[in-house]
Motif scaffolding. Structure first.
Motif, PDB file in Angstrom:
ATOM      1  N   UNK A 168     -13.447 -23.545  15.200  1.00  0.00           N
ATOM      2  CA  UNK A 168     -12.699 -22.568  14.737  1.00  0.00           C
ATOM      3  C   UNK A 168     -12.537 -21.313  15.845  1.00  0.00           C
ATOM      4  N   UNK A 169     -13.270 -21.117  16.848  1.00  0.00           N
ATOM      5  CA  UNK A 169     -13.457 -19.982  17.568  1.00  0.00           C
ATOM      6  C   UNK A 169     -12.088 -20.213  18.651  1.00  0.00           C
ATOM      7  N   UNK A 170     -11.350 -19.405  18.881  1.00  0.00           N
ATOM      8  CA  UNK A 170     -10.148 -19.590  19.958  1.00  0.00           C
ATOM      9  C   UNK A 170     -10.773 -20.078  21.205  1.00  0.00           C
ATOM     10  N   UNK A 171     -10.098 -20.855  21.967  1.00  0.00           N
ATOM     11  CA  UNK A 171     -10.503 -21.522  23.008  1.00  0.00           C
ATOM     12  C   UNK A 171     -10.708 -20.672  24.228  1.00  0.00           C
ATOM     13  N   UNK A 172      -9.804 -19.406  24.396  1.00  0.00           N
ATOM     14  CA  UNK A 172     -10.018 -18.496  25.509  1.00  0.00           C
ATOM     15  C   UNK A 172     -11.023 -17.684  25.239  1.00  0.00           C
ATOM     16  N   UNK A 173     -11.733 -17.655  23.892  1.00  0.00           N
ATOM     17  CA  UNK A 173     -12.841 -16.782  23.733  1.00  0.00           C
ATOM     18  C   UNK A 173     -14.161 -17.614  24.281  1.00  0.00           C
ATOM     19  N   UNK A 174     -14.061 -19.184  24.252  1.00  0.00           N
ATOM     20  CA  UNK A 174     -15.262 -19.629  24.320  1.00  0.00           C
ATOM     21  C   UNK A 174     -15.258 -19.859  26.036  1.00  0.00           C
ATOM     22  N   UNK A 255     -28.665 -18.780  13.154  1.00  0.00           N
ATOM     23  CA  UNK A 255     -28.541 -17.662  14.205  1.00  0.00           C
ATOM     24  C   UNK A 255     -27.218 -17.219  14.428  1.00  0.00           C
ATOM     25  N   UNK A 256     -26.250 -18.076  14.569  1.00  0.00           N
ATOM     26  CA  UNK A 256     -25.104 -17.722  15.081  1.00  0.00           C
ATOM     27  C   UNK A 256     -23.933 -18.203  14.252  1.00  0.00           C
ATOM     28  N   UNK A 257     -24.204 -18.145  12.798  1.00  0.00           N
ATOM     29  CA  UNK A 257     -23.352 -18.338  11.489  1.00  0.00           C
ATOM     30  C   UNK A 257     -22.289 -17.093  11.820  1.00  0.00           C
ATOM     31  N   UNK A 258     -22.756 -15.900  11.987  1.00  0.00           N
ATOM     32  CA  UNK A 258     -21.683 -14.595  12.003  1.00  0.00           C
ATOM     33  C   UNK A 258     -20.845 -14.982  13.065  1.00  0.00           C
ATOM     34  N   UNK A 259     -21.473 -15.542  14.256  1.00  0.00           N
ATOM     35  CA  UNK A 259     -20.377 -15.502  15.528  1.00  0.00           C
ATOM     36  C   UNK A 259     -19.384 -16.390  15.124  1.00  0.00           C
ATOM     37  N   UNK A 260     -19.661 -17.593  14.312  1.00  0.00           N
ATOM     38  CA  UNK A 260     -18.265 -18.623  14.074  1.00  0.00           C
ATOM     39  C   UNK A 260     -17.392 -17.892  12.917  1.00  0.00           C
ATOM     40  N   UNK A 261     -18.264 -17.003  12.162  1.00  0.00           N
ATOM     41  CA  UNK A 261     -17.507 -16.216  10.921  1.00  0.00           C
ATOM     42  C   UNK A 261     -16.470 -15.242  11.526  1.00  0.00           C
ATOM     43  N   UNK A 262     -16.990 -14.550  12.503  1.00  0.00           N
ATOM     44  CA  UNK A 262     -16.147 -13.384  13.272  1.00  0.00           C
ATOM     45  C   UNK A 262     -15.585 -13.631  14.371  1.00  0.00           C
ATOM     46  N   UNK A 263     -15.772 -15.175  14.867  1.00  0.00           N
ATOM     47  CA  UNK A 263     -15.245 -15.519  16.144  1.00  0.00           C
ATOM     48  C   UNK A 263     -13.747 -15.551  16.046  1.00  0.00           C
ATOM     49  N   UNK A 265     -11.695 -13.069  16.362  1.00  0.00           N
ATOM     50  CA  UNK A 265     -11.196 -11.857  17.019  1.00  0.00           C
ATOM     51  C   UNK A 265     -11.968 -11.692  18.404  1.00  0.00           C
ATOM     52  N   UNK A 266     -11.722 -11.266  19.507  1.00  0.00           N
ATOM     53  CA  UNK A 266     -12.222 -11.111  20.773  1.00  0.00           C
ATOM     54  C   UNK A 266     -13.362 -10.184  20.422  1.00  0.00           C
ATOM     55  N   UNK A 267     -13.232  -9.074  19.826  1.00  0.00           N
ATOM     56  CA  UNK A 267     -14.328  -7.843  19.502  1.00  0.00           C
ATOM     57  C   UNK A 267     -15.323  -8.482  18.507  1.00  0.00           C
ATOM     58  N   UNK A 268     -14.923  -9.022  17.427  1.00  0.00           N
ATOM     59  CA  UNK A 268     -15.817  -9.645  16.656  1.00  0.00           C
ATOM     60  C   UNK A 268     -16.790 -10.864  17.444  1.00  0.00           C
ATOM     61  N   UNK A 269     -16.155 -11.870  17.872  1.00  0.00           N
ATOM     62  CA  UNK A 269     -16.735 -12.726  18.732  1.00  0.00           C
ATOM     63  C   UNK A 269     -17.919 -12.182  19.957  1.00  0.00           C
ATOM     64  N   UNK A 270     -17.458 -11.333  20.570  1.00  0.00           N
ATOM     65  CA  UNK A 270     -18.220 -10.750  21.557  1.00  0.00           C
ATOM     66  C   UNK A 270     -19.446  -9.631  20.977  1.00  0.00           C
ATOM     67  N   UNK A 271     -19.198  -9.002  19.804  1.00  0.00           N
ATOM     68  CA  UNK A 271     -20.171  -8.177  19.184  1.00  0.00           C
ATOM     69  C   UNK A 271     -21.157  -8.921  18.533  1.00  0.00           C
ATOM     70  N   UNK A 272     -20.860 -10.132  17.745  1.00  0.00           N
ATOM     71  CA  UNK A 272     -21.861 -10.858  16.823  1.00  0.00           C
ATOM     72  C   UNK A 272     -22.535 -11.577  17.679  1.00  0.00           C
ATOM     73  N   UNK A 273     -22.049 -12.014  19.045  1.00  0.00           N
ATOM     74  CA  UNK A 273     -22.932 -12.667  20.106  1.00  0.00           C
ATOM     75  C   UNK A 273     -24.021 -11.765  20.377  1.00  0.00           C
TER      76      UNK A 273
END
Length: 304
Positions: A168-174, A255-263, A265-273
């Motif tokens: 569910x994380x945008x392809x461009x973020x991955x 450990x990465x549950x919040x990454x998926x939950x906040x993924x 948005x770009x800021x949420x994805x980067x910050x949660x990682x």
């Protein structure tokens, strides 16, 4: 005596010759940058000549000052990742005989690998070779056809889109994280024979990993102190397998549950990682955010 505009000072020529004797590969990079700088000077000189002059304050002093300013601009604009110097260096490098063994290739690749984390939760910080492609965002001028970012995005886009469907994380973020971790594919972890491990995310092989592996020398940062260690990383048969495994790691590890939950948005994805400890770099989130911006610009340019 000062060098004429468009020429290389004698001191720089001597330094370049000395560097060629000590390190031919480094000399290739230096020569490519010098050529690009000279090219940029000539380009700006032509632009100046085509621009009408007011003639109000033109004299020998202002002309000399303009030429010196153009030289400074040329130096600042030269050597950008994916620019003309990189293209020249690759062409020149092809003419040099290979001098590294498979073992040395693996060791060298490890020293160029990016910051990453293993599934076991340990993190590492690997140094970059001086002059190598920056993992941060590139300037729009560097995003020309055939540049490393465009090649990387075009090559990995399909695998990132498949991983996006799984997380569910945008392809461009991955895609941007893979670019950040691998230096747009220029600092991949290598197998003992020098081939790619396809591990663009730098995931270590923990006790539960049953697939292929490669062991390389890396630099671990422990309590702020870098230490050389041997580490074993996962290896894949293709980049698609790497993206699938990375998606599985993010979606299945608590450990990465919040990454998926906040993924979303770009800021949420980067910050949660960063909060999850994916890397030891305290600026990981901001750096990854800039690479995401670059990836989005590249993707838009490819879409036309």
């Amino acid at each position: 005596m000062a060098a004429l505009p468009g020429s290389l000072p004698a001191t720089q020529l001597q330094a370049l010759r000395g560097e060629a004797a000590r390190d031919p590969k480094a000399a290739v990079q230096a020569a490519a940058r010098q050529f690009e700088s000279l090219f940029m000077q000539e380009l700006m000189k032509s632009m100046r000549a085509a621009t009408p002059s007011s003639g109000l304050m033109d004299n020998g002093g202002t002309q000399l000052g303009t030429e010196m300013l153009d030289q400074q601009f040329a130096q600042q604009l030269s050597g950008l990742p994916g620019g003309l110097a990189d293209q020249i260096a690759r062409q020149l490098a092809r003419q040099q005989p290979a001098a590294t063994s498979p073992a040395s290739s693996a060791s060298s690749a490890s020293s160029e690998s990016p910051t990453a984390t293993a599934a076991s939760g340990t993190v590492r910080e690997l140094p970059r070779r001086p002059g190598s492609l920056s993992r941060e965002a590139l300037s729009p001028a560097a995003l020309h056809a055939g540049s490393a970012p465009q090649q990387f995005v075009a090559q990995h886009r399909a695998a990132a889109q498949a991983a996006s469907q799984a997380t569910g994380i945008p392809a461009d973020f991955i895609l941007a994280q893979a670019a950040h971790e691998s230096g747009w594919g220029r600092r991949e972890i290598r197998m003992p024979d020098g081939s790619s491990s396809h591990n663009v995310f730098g995931i270590k092989a923990g006790p539960g990993w049953t697939g292929k592996t490669t062991t390389v020398t890396t630099t671990e940062v422990v309590d702020g102190v870098p230490r050389k260690v041997r580490q074993t990383f996962r290896a894949y048969g293709s980049y698609a397998e790497a993206y699938t495994d990375h998606a599985r790691l993010l979606s299945q590890s608590p450990r990465y549950a919040r990454v998926v939950a906040e993924g979303g948005s770009a800021q949420g994805f980067a910050r949660s990682l960063q909060k999850a400890g994916y890397a030891t770099d305290p600026d990981y989130a901001s750096k990854l955010g800039r690479v995401i911006d670059t990836t989005l610009r590249v993707a838009r340019s490819l879409n036309g």
